[in-house]
Motif scaffolding. Structure first.
Motif, PDB file in Angstrom:
ATOM      1  N   TYR A 145     133.226  14.924  25.568  1.00  0.00           N
ATOM      2  CA  TYR A 145     132.411  14.024  24.737  1.00  0.00           C
ATOM      3  C   TYR A 145     130.972  14.006  25.240  1.00  0.00           C
ATOM      4  N   ILE A 146     130.810  13.885  26.555  1.00  0.00           N
ATOM      5  CA  ILE A 146     129.468  13.899  27.148  1.00  0.00           C
ATOM      6  C   ILE A 146     128.791  15.237  26.877  1.00  0.00           C
ATOM      7  N   ASN A 147     129.574  16.310  26.993  1.00  0.00           N
ATOM      8  CA  ASN A 147     129.033  17.646  26.805  1.00  0.00           C
ATOM      9  C   ASN A 147     128.557  17.864  25.373  1.00  0.00           C
ATOM     10  N   ARG A 148     129.270  17.279  24.387  1.00  0.00           N
ATOM     11  CA  ARG A 148     128.856  17.413  22.986  1.00  0.00           C
ATOM     12  C   ARG A 148     127.484  16.794  22.759  1.00  0.00           C
ATOM     13  N   TRP A 149     127.271  15.605  23.295  1.00  0.00           N
ATOM     14  CA  TRP A 149     125.972  14.948  23.150  1.00  0.00           C
ATOM     15  C   TRP A 149     124.875  15.717  23.883  1.00  0.00           C
ATOM     16  N   PHE A 150     125.216  16.192  25.075  1.00  0.00           N
ATOM     17  CA  PHE A 150     124.255  16.947  25.867  1.00  0.00           C
ATOM     18  C   PHE A 150     123.816  18.205  25.129  1.00  0.00           C
ATOM     19  N   ASN A 151     124.783  18.896  24.527  1.00  0.00           N
ATOM     20  CA  ASN A 151     124.454  20.129  23.823  1.00  0.00           C
ATOM     21  C   ASN A 151     123.790  19.880  22.478  1.00  0.00           C
ATOM     22  N   ALA A 152     124.014  18.726  21.889  1.00  0.00           N
ATOM     23  CA  ALA A 152     123.303  18.372  20.663  1.00  0.00           C
ATOM     24  C   ALA A 152     121.804  18.252  20.950  1.00  0.00           C
ATOM     25  N   ILE A 153     121.487  17.668  22.112  1.00  0.00           N
ATOM     26  CA  ILE A 153     120.088  17.553  22.531  1.00  0.00           C
ATOM     27  C   ILE A 153     119.516  18.934  22.847  1.00  0.00           C
ATOM     28  N   ARG A 154     120.302  19.767  23.544  1.00  0.00           N
ATOM     29  CA  ARG A 154     119.853  21.126  23.866  1.00  0.00           C
ATOM     30  C   ARG A 154     119.583  21.931  22.596  1.00  0.00           C
ATOM     31  N   ALA A 155     120.446  21.767  21.596  1.00  0.00           N
ATOM     32  CA  ALA A 155     120.277  22.513  20.344  1.00  0.00           C
ATOM     33  C   ALA A 155     118.972  22.126  19.653  1.00  0.00           C
ATOM     34  N   ARG A 156     118.659  20.842  19.673  1.00  0.00           N
ATOM     35  CA  ARG A 156     117.408  20.386  19.053  1.00  0.00           C
ATOM     36  C   ARG A 156     116.189  20.945  19.772  1.00  0.00           C
ATOM     37  N   LEU A 157     116.360  21.208  21.049  1.00  0.00           N
ATOM     38  CA  LEU A 157     115.257  21.763  21.839  1.00  0.00           C
ATOM     39  C   LEU A 157     115.230  23.294  21.810  1.00  0.00           C
ATOM     40  N   TYR A 159     117.797  25.348  22.792  1.00  0.00           N
ATOM     41  CA  TYR A 159     118.570  26.003  23.848  1.00  0.00           C
ATOM     42  C   TYR A 159     119.987  26.307  23.376  1.00  0.00           C
ATOM     43  N   LYS A 160     120.623  27.298  24.011  1.00  0.00           N
ATOM     44  CA  LYS A 160     121.991  27.668  23.666  1.00  0.00           C
ATOM     45  C   LYS A 160     122.998  26.696  24.268  1.00  0.00           C
ATOM     46  N   TYR A 161     124.231  26.801  23.782  1.00  0.00           N
ATOM     47  CA  TYR A 161     125.317  25.953  24.277  1.00  0.00           C
ATOM     48  C   TYR A 161     125.544  26.205  25.764  1.00  0.00           C
ATOM     49  N   TRP A 162     125.786  25.141  26.501  1.00  0.00           N
ATOM     50  CA  TRP A 162     126.036  25.222  27.939  1.00  0.00           C
ATOM     51  C   TRP A 162     127.211  24.312  28.272  1.00  0.00           C
ATOM     52  N   SER A 163     128.187  24.832  28.993  1.00  0.00           N
ATOM     53  CA  SER A 163     129.401  24.081  29.298  1.00  0.00           C
ATOM     54  C   SER A 163     129.299  23.401  30.658  1.00  0.00           C
ATOM     55  N   LEU A 164     129.289  22.071  30.633  1.00  0.00           N
ATOM     56  CA  LEU A 164     129.243  21.305  31.867  1.00  0.00           C
ATOM     57  C   LEU A 164     130.536  21.482  32.660  1.00  0.00           C
ATOM     58  N   SER A 165     131.683  21.428  31.981  1.00  0.00           N
ATOM     59  CA  SER A 165     132.955  21.538  32.697  1.00  0.00           C
ATOM     60  C   SER A 165     133.135  22.927  33.303  1.00  0.00           C
ATOM     61  N   ALA A 166     132.697  23.970  32.580  1.00  0.00           N
ATOM     62  CA  ALA A 166     132.787  25.324  33.133  1.00  0.00           C
ATOM     63  C   ALA A 166     131.922  25.451  34.377  1.00  0.00           C
ATOM     64  N   TYR A 167     130.742  24.829  34.343  1.00  0.00           N
ATOM     65  CA  TYR A 167     129.845  24.832  35.502  1.00  0.00           C
ATOM     66  C   TYR A 167     130.512  24.157  36.695  1.00  0.00           C
ATOM     67  N   LEU A 168     131.146  22.996  36.438  1.00  0.00           N
ATOM     68  CA  LEU A 168     131.802  22.267  37.512  1.00  0.00           C
ATOM     69  C   LEU A 168     132.986  23.049  38.073  1.00  0.00           C
ATOM     70  N   LYS A 169     133.729  23.744  37.172  1.00  0.00           N
ATOM     71  CA  LYS A 169     134.870  24.533  37.630  1.00  0.00           C
ATOM     72  C   LYS A 169     134.452  25.597  38.635  1.00  0.00           C
ATOM     73  N   HIS A 170     133.294  26.187  38.411  1.00  0.00           N
ATOM     74  CA  HIS A 170     132.832  27.260  39.292  1.00  0.00           C
ATOM     75  C   HIS A 170     132.131  26.730  40.546  1.00  0.00           C
ATOM     76  N   LYS A 171     131.718  25.462  40.526  1.00  0.00           N
ATOM     77  CA  LYS A 171     131.000  24.907  41.656  1.00  0.00           C
ATOM     78  C   LYS A 171     131.880  24.095  42.601  1.00  0.00           C
ATOM     79  N   VAL A 172     132.926  23.460  42.052  1.00  0.00           N
ATOM     80  CA  VAL A 172     133.779  22.624  42.891  1.00  0.00           C
ATOM     81  C   VAL A 172     134.802  23.510  43.608  1.00  0.00           C
ATOM     82  N   LYS A 173     134.764  23.521  44.915  1.00  0.00           N
ATOM     83  CA  LYS A 173     135.572  24.449  45.709  1.00  0.00           C
ATOM     84  C   LYS A 173     137.065  24.254  45.487  1.00  0.00           C
ATOM     85  N   ASN A 174     137.508  23.019  45.326  1.00  0.00           N
ATOM     86  CA  ASN A 174     138.935  22.763  45.134  1.00  0.00           C
ATOM     87  C   ASN A 174     139.447  23.379  43.838  1.00  0.00           C
TER      88      ASN A 174
END
Length: 268
Positions: A145-157, A159-174
């Protein structure tokens, strides 16, 4: 012209949730055809029905298109996951042209044998703590839900779609460690079942990679963020389709369809 593949695998569409990118999934189904179509779990998110029923017409369109493909001759196999586990009790049944199975073995055109399953069977959290898994699912829905709003703002500016959860998956060691361990366990299962590889979903991360014992790991991804499918061409080669990025290029380059043989095997 439609894209023609010998086989298509899709998973984690999560129909019945607001996070499902059903418009892109419908577009993919409308522009592709295959001899075999595997629905690799979490197609309908029955967990979400606990907190309220959500089923727009667009989601019904997806179901109708899959049934139409089955009736037109595509071999459709539905392998339920943990979010749609209620359908597992119907394994072995044939419904509207769709075979419901717990798992299956697919033989590619080049002779390789792949065990096809959702993958939650090898997730210790899902297997041993379903309450925690459900809470995690709810947290993931909030993140989307947060990511949808974030990307709605990016689209207006612009920018291309960016996945927050995918970013976290690759950054969080666990989480990275979990994914590595997940593949390790699947490689052991492939060795035990005497297959050349495993095709699965569940973790929402599309990938094709080599595992231990010379086995191949293939994950078809999801349709709540990445909008990906695993496909097999007429020669038996596997690849990942990223529909958001690749759809126009693939359709422009689509060759004339070819007929292939072999393929689907009995449930494992």
């Amino acid at each position: 012209m439609k894209l023609h593949y010998r086989s298509i695998w899709i998973s984690d569409t999560h129909l019945g949730t607001k996070g499902c990118k059903a418009e892109y999934l419908r577009d993919f189904l409308d522009n592709s055809e295959s001899d075999y179509l595997y629905l690799v779990g979490d197609i309908i998110d029955c967990w979400k029905f606990r907190s309220g029923f959500y089923w727009p017409a667009l989601h019904n369109d997806i179901v109708q298109r899959i049934i139409k493909k089955a009736k037109a001759g595509t071999r459709v196999v539905y392998i339920p996951g943990n979010h749609d586990e209620m359908f597992r009790k119907h394994a072995g049944m044939h419904f509207n042209g769709i075979d419901i199975q717990l798992n299956a073995v697919h033989k590619t055109q080049d002779g390789r044998r792949f065990l096809v399953l959702h993958g939650d069977e090898f997730d210790s959290i899902v297997c041993h703590n379903k309450s925690l898994a459900y809470i995690g699912g709810e947290a993931y829905e909030v993140l989307l839900y947060i990511n949808r709003w974030f990307n709605a703002i990016r689209a207006r500016l612009g920018y291309k779609y960016w996945s927050l959860s995918a970013y976290l998956k690759h950054k969080v060691k666990n989480i990275v460690a979990f994914m590595d361990n997940y593949q390790h366990i699947l490689s052991l299962e492939a060795q035990k079942r005497k297959v050349d590889g495993i095709i699965c979903g569940h973790i929402h991360h599309a990938d094709i990679s080599d595992m231990e014992f010379g086995k191949t790991y293939a994950n078809c991804g999801d349709w709540v963020e990445s909008c990906t499918a695993l496909v097999e061409n007429a020669a038996g080669q596997l690849s990942i389709v990223h529909w958001l990025e690749d759809s126009q290029r693939l359709l422009d380059a689509a060759p004339e369809p070819q007929t292939a043989t072999g393929g689907y095997a009995q449930a494992a």
